[in-house]
Scaffold this motif. Structure first.
Motif, PDB file in Angstrom:
ATOM      1  N   LYS A  33       0.941  -1.259  -0.055  1.00 16.64           N
ATOM      2  CA  LYS A  33       0.212  -0.050   0.090  1.00 16.64           C
ATOM      3  C   LYS A  33       0.863   1.043  -0.061  1.00 16.64           C
ATOM      4  O   LYS A  33       0.610   2.336  -0.816  1.00 16.64           O
ATOM      5  CB  LYS A  33      -0.903   0.028   1.130  1.00 16.64           C
TER       6      LYS A  33
ATOM      7  N   ARG B  37      -7.957   6.141  -3.106  1.00 20.15           N
ATOM      8  CA  ARG B  37      -9.160   5.530  -2.906  1.00 20.15           C
ATOM      9  C   ARG B  37      -9.968   6.211  -4.060  1.00 20.15           C
ATOM     10  O   ARG B  37      -9.994   7.259  -4.174  1.00 20.15           O
ATOM     11  CB  ARG B  37      -9.585   5.424  -1.605  1.00 20.15           C
TER      12      ARG B  37
ATOM     13  N   TYR C 146      -4.200   4.160   1.812  1.00 18.08           N
ATOM     14  CA  TYR C 146      -4.083   3.772   0.458  1.00 18.08           C
ATOM     15  C   TYR C 146      -5.246   2.809   0.043  1.00 18.08           C
ATOM     16  O   TYR C 146      -5.628   2.022   0.819  1.00 18.08           O
ATOM     17  CB  TYR C 146      -2.971   3.597  -0.099  1.00 18.08           C
ATOM     18  N   SER C 147      -5.167   2.567  -1.356  1.00 16.95           N
ATOM     19  CA  SER C 147      -6.256   1.611  -1.898  1.00 16.95           C
ATOM     20  C   SER C 147      -5.546   0.298  -2.372  1.00 16.95           C
ATOM     21  O   SER C 147      -6.242  -0.767  -2.103  1.00 16.95           O
ATOM     22  CB  SER C 147      -6.977   2.349  -3.107  1.00 16.95           C
TER      23      SER C 147
ATOM     24  N   SER D 246      -6.531  -4.249  -1.599  1.00 15.85           N
ATOM     25  CA  SER D 246      -7.289  -4.203  -0.648  1.00 15.85           C
ATOM     26  C   SER D 246      -7.048  -4.966   0.547  1.00 15.85           C
ATOM     27  O   SER D 246      -6.578  -6.288   0.468  1.00 15.85           O
ATOM     28  CB  SER D 246      -9.008  -4.664  -1.314  1.00 15.85           C
TER      29      SER D 246
ATOM     30  N   HIS E 244     -12.945   0.707  -2.398  1.00 13.09           N
ATOM     31  CA  HIS E 244     -11.833   0.055  -3.316  1.00 13.09           C
ATOM     32  C   HIS E 244     -12.342  -0.387  -4.510  1.00 13.09           C
ATOM     33  O   HIS E 244     -13.340  -0.121  -4.975  1.00 13.09           O
ATOM     34  CB  HIS E 244     -11.606  -1.295  -2.489  1.00 13.09           C
TER      35      HIS E 244
ATOM     36  N   ASP F 182      -8.145  -3.480  -6.999  1.00 14.84           N
ATOM     37  CA  ASP F 182      -7.499  -3.410  -5.551  1.00 14.84           C
ATOM     38  C   ASP F 182      -7.970  -4.917  -5.335  1.00 14.84           C
ATOM     39  O   ASP F 182      -7.309  -5.213  -4.330  1.00 14.84           O
ATOM     40  CB  ASP F 182      -8.225  -2.165  -4.788  1.00 14.84           C
TER      41      ASP F 182
END
Length: 299
Positions: free
Chosen positions: A158, A165, A178-179, A182, A232, A236
């Protein structure tokens, strides 16, 4: 000329005269079944090799995860079909839960409850504690280190990728950080795989399809809820699934290699990593009868 008794060589009492050399007795060489091989290393040496190989598998995966994540992000940023898939799926799923309060409440409850990473990690930690009580030290080490590596790897990727996101017109949920990837999806994939590989020997054969179904529903449902909540992108979730599965596969390979080097049978995937748990036997190599049971070898 026949020697007199005085000229005959003296013998020690109790010895019987005979030929000086006797033929060496031949014994049949031990044969091993085709699916099993004799132990190539001592148990202590195999344990040391197992620990170093398990750590090497985790480190090698962590090193290769960062460039893989960057490559996936570059593909997502430059390939228009994947970008359209991300935007379209996020908009449609988010709109569906936005206009149906029951779906929105169900998605929030599941993603913050049973499918939350903390819940899944606590469940794996409980299984690790149970393995320690069962004295399945190596399997407990595998499960704990794999789960820990999944969390650290997801966090490092990440930070390395730094993907923002989704920003939807009508957001229904917010998430920090962060995205990509996931964290929910990666934890769900890694945790469910760990639980299956550990607990399958304890599950009756008739109930194993239900266990696989529950794991699949958890993994798929976690990814869909994260996309529906608008926190997400599809890529992701796919990245989290791929990273979690790759990590479990690499550490499971290290565990299987330890079993093979210790002269133990490498079980098939539906039997789990340590089928001896079903019989309540110690996992240490020592010629337990159940370890020589016939069964298909996993390749």
């Amino acid at each position: 000329m026949t020697p007199t008794p005085e000229q005959e060589p003296r013998q020690a009492p109790g010895r019987v005269r005979g030929p000086r050399f006797f033929p060496r007795p031949s014994f049949p060489r031990p044969s091993f079944p085709r699916r099993f091989s004799p132990r190539r290393f001592s148990p202590r040496s195999a344990d040391r090799r197992y620990g170093s190989r398990l750590l090497a598998a985790v480190l090698a995966f962590a090193v290769t995860a960062v460039p893989t994540a960057v490559l996936l992000v570059l593909i997502e940023a430059g390939w228009e079909p994947l970008r359209a898939l991300d935007a379209g799926a996020a908009a449609r799923l988010n709109a569906s839960v936005h206009h149906h309060p029951l779906l929105l409440e169900a998605a929030r409850t599941l993603t913050d409850g049973p499918w939350d990473p903390v819940t899944l990690r606590l469940l794996v930690a409980a299984v690790v504690g149970w393995l320690v009580l069962r004295r399945a030290w190596r399997l407990a080490l595998w499960a704990g280190l794999t789960e820990l590596a999944a969390g650290l790897t997801g966090l490092l990727v990440k930070v390395a990728v730094g993907r923002v996101r989704p920003r939807l017109p009508d957001p229904v949920a917010q998430a920090p950080g962060y995205s990509f990837p996931s964290g929910h999806a990666m934890t769900a994939m890694a945790s469910c795989a760990i639980l299956l590989l550990v607990l399958l020997p304890m599950v009756p054969r008739r109930a194993r399809p239900a266990a696989w179904t529950a794991a699949a529903v958890t993994v798929l449902g976690t990814g869909l809820t994260r996309i529906a909540l608008g926190v997400h992108w599809v890529s992701d979730v796919l990245g989290g699934w791929l990273l979690g599965l790759a990590l479990v596969a690499s550490t499971a390979w290290a565990f299987d290699t330890w079993r093979r080097e210790s002269g133990l049978r490498v079980p098939a995937l539906p039997e789990g990593l340590e089928p001896e748990l079903a019989t309540g036997q110690d996992e240490s190599p020592g010629g337990a009868p159940s370890r020589a049971a016939d069964g298909p070898a996993r390749r």
